[in-house]
Design a protein around this motif. Structure first.
Motif, PDB file in Angstrom:
ATOM      1  N   HIS A  59      21.871  -1.575  14.048  1.00  0.00           N
ATOM      2  CA  HIS A  59      22.297  -2.510  14.807  1.00  0.00           C
ATOM      3  C   HIS A  59      22.974  -3.835  14.325  1.00  0.00           C
ATOM      4  CE1 HIS A  59      20.016   0.151  17.874  1.00  0.00           C
ATOM      5  NE2 HIS A  59      20.954  -0.353  18.702  1.00  0.00           N
ATOM      6  N   ALA A  60      23.699  -4.661  14.929  1.00  0.00           N
ATOM      7  CA  ALA A  60      24.483  -5.783  14.538  1.00  0.00           C
ATOM      8  C   ALA A  60      23.895  -7.321  14.839  1.00  0.00           C
ATOM      9  CB  ALA A  60      25.667  -5.751  14.805  1.00  0.00           C
ATOM     10  N   ASP A  69      12.705  -9.903  10.283  1.00  0.00           N
ATOM     11  CA  ASP A  69      12.694  -8.664   9.500  1.00  0.00           C
ATOM     12  C   ASP A  69      14.056  -8.027   9.765  1.00  0.00           C
ATOM     13  OD1 ASP A  69      12.592  -6.266   8.331  1.00  0.00           O
ATOM     14  OD2 ASP A  69      11.139  -5.176   9.737  1.00  0.00           O
ATOM     15  N   LEU A  70      15.048  -7.864   8.852  1.00  0.00           N
ATOM     16  CA  LEU A  70      16.459  -7.517   9.069  1.00  0.00           C
ATOM     17  C   LEU A  70      16.859  -6.341   8.414  1.00  0.00           C
ATOM     18  CD1 LEU A  70      18.254 -10.882   8.762  1.00  0.00           C
ATOM     19  CD2 LEU A  70      17.861  -9.845  10.739  1.00  0.00           C
ATOM     20  N   SER A  71      15.627  -5.483   7.681  1.00  0.00           N
ATOM     21  CA  SER A  71      15.846  -4.415   7.088  1.00  0.00           C
ATOM     22  C   SER A  71      16.626  -3.319   7.778  1.00  0.00           C
ATOM     23  CB  SER A  71      14.654  -3.823   6.429  1.00  0.00           C
ATOM     24  OG  SER A  71      13.748  -3.509   7.501  1.00  0.00           O
ATOM     25  N   ARG A  72      16.498  -3.291   9.294  1.00  0.00           N
ATOM     26  CA  ARG A  72      17.092  -2.448   9.912  1.00  0.00           C
ATOM     27  C   ARG A  72      18.419  -3.081  10.646  1.00  0.00           C
ATOM     28  NH1 ARG A  72      15.022   2.604  10.132  1.00  0.00           N
ATOM     29  NH2 ARG A  72      16.157   3.206  12.133  1.00  0.00           N
ATOM     30  N   THR A  73      19.100  -4.132  10.279  1.00  0.00           N
ATOM     31  CA  THR A  73      20.225  -4.780  11.032  1.00  0.00           C
ATOM     32  C   THR A  73      21.268  -5.032  10.091  1.00  0.00           C
ATOM     33  OG1 THR A  73      18.396  -5.785  12.248  1.00  0.00           O
ATOM     34  CG2 THR A  73      20.407  -6.840  12.091  1.00  0.00           C
ATOM     35  N   VAL A  74      22.563  -4.768  10.412  1.00  0.00           N
ATOM     36  CA  VAL A  74      23.641  -5.214   9.747  1.00  0.00           C
ATOM     37  C   VAL A  74      24.187  -6.639  10.190  1.00  0.00           C
ATOM     38  CG1 VAL A  74      26.060  -4.746   9.408  1.00  0.00           C
ATOM     39  CG2 VAL A  74      24.305  -2.823   9.741  1.00  0.00           C
ATOM     40  N   VAL A  75      23.900  -7.356   9.393  1.00  0.00           N
ATOM     41  CA  VAL A  75      24.230  -8.928   9.364  1.00  0.00           C
ATOM     42  C   VAL A  75      25.697  -9.221   9.463  1.00  0.00           C
ATOM     43  CG1 VAL A  75      23.817 -11.379   9.172  1.00  0.00           C
ATOM     44  CG2 VAL A  75      22.135  -9.615   8.770  1.00  0.00           C
ATOM     45  N   LYS A  95      16.147 -10.342  -0.403  1.00  0.00           N
ATOM     46  CA  LYS A  95      15.634 -10.070   1.161  1.00  0.00           C
ATOM     47  C   LYS A  95      16.366  -8.836   1.583  1.00  0.00           C
ATOM     48  CE  LYS A  95      15.874 -12.162   5.716  1.00  0.00           C
ATOM     49  NZ  LYS A  95      14.098 -11.679   5.861  1.00  0.00           N
ATOM     50  N   GLN A  96      15.655  -7.976   1.853  1.00  0.00           N
ATOM     51  CA  GLN A  96      16.217  -6.516   2.254  1.00  0.00           C
ATOM     52  C   GLN A  96      16.844  -6.642   3.630  1.00  0.00           C
ATOM     53  OE1 GLN A  96      16.471  -3.824   0.439  1.00  0.00           O
ATOM     54  NE2 GLN A  96      17.636  -3.000   1.794  1.00  0.00           N
ATOM     55  N   LEU A  97      18.310  -6.339   3.621  1.00  0.00           N
ATOM     56  CA  LEU A  97      19.119  -6.267   5.265  1.00  0.00           C
ATOM     57  C   LEU A  97      19.240  -4.779   5.242  1.00  0.00           C
ATOM     58  CD1 LEU A  97      21.583  -9.011   4.380  1.00  0.00           C
ATOM     59  CD2 LEU A  97      19.423  -9.252   5.462  1.00  0.00           C
ATOM     60  N   GLY A  98      19.637  -4.268   6.598  1.00  0.00           N
ATOM     61  CA  GLY A  98      19.998  -3.010   6.841  1.00  0.00           C
ATOM     62  C   GLY A  98      21.697  -2.924   6.285  1.00  0.00           C
ATOM     63  N   PRO A 172      16.679  -9.865  19.181  1.00  0.00           N
ATOM     64  CA  PRO A 172      17.629  -9.192  18.515  1.00  0.00           C
ATOM     65  C   PRO A 172      17.833  -7.768  18.947  1.00  0.00           C
ATOM     66  CG  PRO A 172      15.047  -8.803  17.874  1.00  0.00           C
ATOM     67  CD  PRO A 172      15.171  -9.970  18.779  1.00  0.00           C
ATOM     68  N   ALA A 173      19.175  -7.148  18.322  1.00  0.00           N
ATOM     69  CA  ALA A 173      19.535  -5.896  18.827  1.00  0.00           C
ATOM     70  C   ALA A 173      18.775  -4.659  18.318  1.00  0.00           C
ATOM     71  CB  ALA A 173      21.207  -5.737  18.510  1.00  0.00           C
ATOM     72  N   THR A 174      18.152  -4.109  19.220  1.00  0.00           N
ATOM     73  CA  THR A 174      17.588  -2.724  18.791  1.00  0.00           C
ATOM     74  C   THR A 174      17.740  -1.779  19.878  1.00  0.00           C
ATOM     75  OG1 THR A 174      15.688  -3.562  20.375  1.00  0.00           O
ATOM     76  CG2 THR A 174      15.549  -4.292  17.745  1.00  0.00           C
TER      77      THR A 174
END
Length: 558
Positions: A59-60, A69-75, A95-98, A172-174
């Protein structure tokens, strides 16, 4: 019983249809498809740099926070609004991003521009400086998630606006809350096997005097044509070093007119070289010079390398490795300085001693100097760039490259060379006069600068018989003789990976709550419709009998 079984089967079919329709809600709501360009992935002596992944399915969000936590997020971030300090901290803290999607203004898209922006305080210039700093940061970092670039347009801007509105709610978008999902289906990047380097050379032979058995001296004019940048598919390098290539081709065209007539042919051989591997310590130039025999190298009186000469301004620099007091260097510098003064330009001299034990090569002329050949680099850059920097990246395009500046540099080099070749040093003569048959042609410069500004030229991704390489060979063959193409392989210290561009699919996904509501409404409607059809065709008793337990059968025993 057959009727009952038929009704039950119909009910099962309708329930199955409900689930199929609900499952298709997310799939069928694609917002747009966008061309995206991946951050380069490469290794130097086994050390990893760039983006190490290519696939996306998250998700964006438009928020980049240290505390989320943005590990499953596209920024998704527009470059024009980028907080570079924050990006540095995120990369530094690993920092881990998606994933990360960086939106570039359309002015960085390849194409013809209307004019060069000279105002250093303009928005264009500020964004260019910001983008150059961002690129420098990204190419020297190891990033464990996919990083892509895309260009702003109406579709992606609308998506970004929606994402920002969703983020403003604090949710956040989930999969639960809904939003936008970004999907890039790409295979795992693979190593580029045996990256090719292609050097092209052509000659304009001088005229020997009768009875003279000595070899004529040679002057070499050289330019590296390939690029390197954060996004290989966008690295067109209009200035670095498209401007140098265009200048070389125009100088070759001008001197071919002089050398085509025996009466005006000089007593010097002119060697034109278009080299590859420039961003990688001028590896192609090194291999090209090593292919010369000793006698040919000894006959090179000096070499002029052209690099990044297309920016605005009237100041150029002559970079040399030998001391300024050296007689040959002084002669070259004086020749350029005299012509520059007549043209309203200024040429400065920069001396940088080379370290033979260090493999790092900052300027192309240093490869000549290592073989004890007098050489210099003419450039608008006052200092040598660091490795893999100022090599034709994202911020180097037609919007910041001046055709007039290239034409001025062509006049400077051509007039300096012609006075040296014909022994007219120190005399105020002009051979390549405007409105003459030997005049510099702005239209020629414009057409070639346009081609170079729309052609990505990162060497590992250029094929041996790439159409662009063949076009360079053909053009040089139109103005010179004995054109030769040399195929080499980039030294093994550099490793590159493919998957440089892809399609980004953007889906607008609803929340789970919305999906359940749709399921409830749709299911209720179909049940009511089914009941109505059964009642009107078979009667109420048949509908009620569907929900009764059938009577058990009594088995008669003998």
């Amino acid at each position: 019983m057959a009727a009952r079984k038929e009704l039950v089967d119909s009910l099962y079919s309708i329930i199955s249809l409900i689930f199929i329709l609900v499952a298709c809600v997310e799939i069928c709501d694609a917002a747009t498809v966008v061309d995206v360009y991946r951050l380069i992935q490469y290794d130097i002596a086994g050390e990893q740099f760039g983006s190490r992944l290519a696939s996306l399915n998250h998700h964006a969000s438009s928020l980049l926070s240290h505390h989320t936590d943005l590990s499953r997020t596209v920024v998704i971030l527009p470059v024009r609004d980028l907080n570079l300090t924050f990006i540095k901290e995120c990369i530094g803290q690993k920092k881990q991003l998606g994933g990360l999607l960086l939106m570039l203004p359309q002015m960085f898209n390849s194409g013809i521009k209307d004019g060069v922006e000279d105002d250093p305080n303009s928005e264009k210039e500020l964004i260019r400086i910001l983008l150059a700093e961002l690129e420098r940061l990204l190419i020297h970092a190891k990033i464990r998630y996919p990083v892509y670039f895309a260009f702003e347009d109406d579709d992606i801007d609308a998506v970004l606006a929606d994402v920002k509105r969703n983020d403003a709610t604090g949710q956040p978008a989930t999969a639960t809350t809904g939003g936008y999902k970004f999907v890039v289906s790409a295979p795992e990047p693979r190593k580029v096997a045996s990256p090719a380097l292609v050097n092209i050379q052509g000659w304009l032979p001088g005229l020997k005097a009768e009875g003279d058995s000595n070899q004529l001296p040679t002057i070499a004019i050289v330019a590296s044509y390939d690029t390197f940048g954060a996004a290989p598919a966008l690295s067109v390098g209009s200035d670095s070093n498209g401007s140098g290539v265009v200048a070389l081709l125009e100088i070759a065209r001008l001197f071919s007119l002089l050398y085509s007539n025996p009466k005006t042919r000089g007593r010097y051989n002119l060697l034109f070289g278009l080299t590859s591997g420039g961003p990688y310590n001028y590896n192609g130039t090194h291999k090209w010079l090593r292919s010369f025999d000793q006698r040919l190298r000894e006959n090179i009186e000096y070499a002029i390398c052209l690099n990044s000469i297309g920016s605005s301004g009237n100041e150029l620099w002559l970079h040399v490795s030998k001391p300024p007091e050296n007689a040959n260097i002084k002669q070259i510098f004086d020749g350029f300085s005299n012509v520059a003064e007549e043209l309203g330009l200024k040429v400065g001299l920069k001396h940088k001693k080379i370290n033979i034990s260090n493999s790092r090569v900052a300027w192309e002329h240093e490869q000549f100097s290592r073989l004890r050949v007098t050489a210099a680099t003419l450039s608008k850059l006052p200092v040598a760039p660091e490795l893999l920097e100022s090599t034709g990246g994202l911020s180097d395009n037609r919007h910041f490259t001046s055709e007039a500046a290239v034409a001025q540099t062509v006049s400077l080099v051509a007039e300096s060379l012609v006075r040296h070749v014909y022994g007219q040093q120190g005399r105020n003569i002009k051979v390549f006069e405007e409105n003459s048959s030997l005049a510099v042609q702005p239209s020629y410069i414009q057409s070639w600068l346009h081609l170079l500004s729309t052609t990505p030229r990162v060497a590992p991704f250029l094929l041996k018989n790439d159409p662009f390489v063949m076009a360079l060979k053909k053009e040089l063959a139109d103005h010179t003789v004995e054109v030769n193409v040399q195929h080499e392989v980039l030294d093994g210290i550099f490793t590159f990976y493919d998957s440089t561009s892809a399609k980004l699919h953007i889906y607008q996904v609803a929340s789970v709550t919305f999906d359940l509501l749709v399921l409830l409404v749709l299911g209720s409607y179909l049940i009511i419709l089914f009941s109505f059809l059964v009642i009107t065709t078979r009667g109420l008793d048949d509908l009620i009998s569907l929900f009764r337990r059938p009577p058990s059968r009594k088995v008669k025993t003998a």
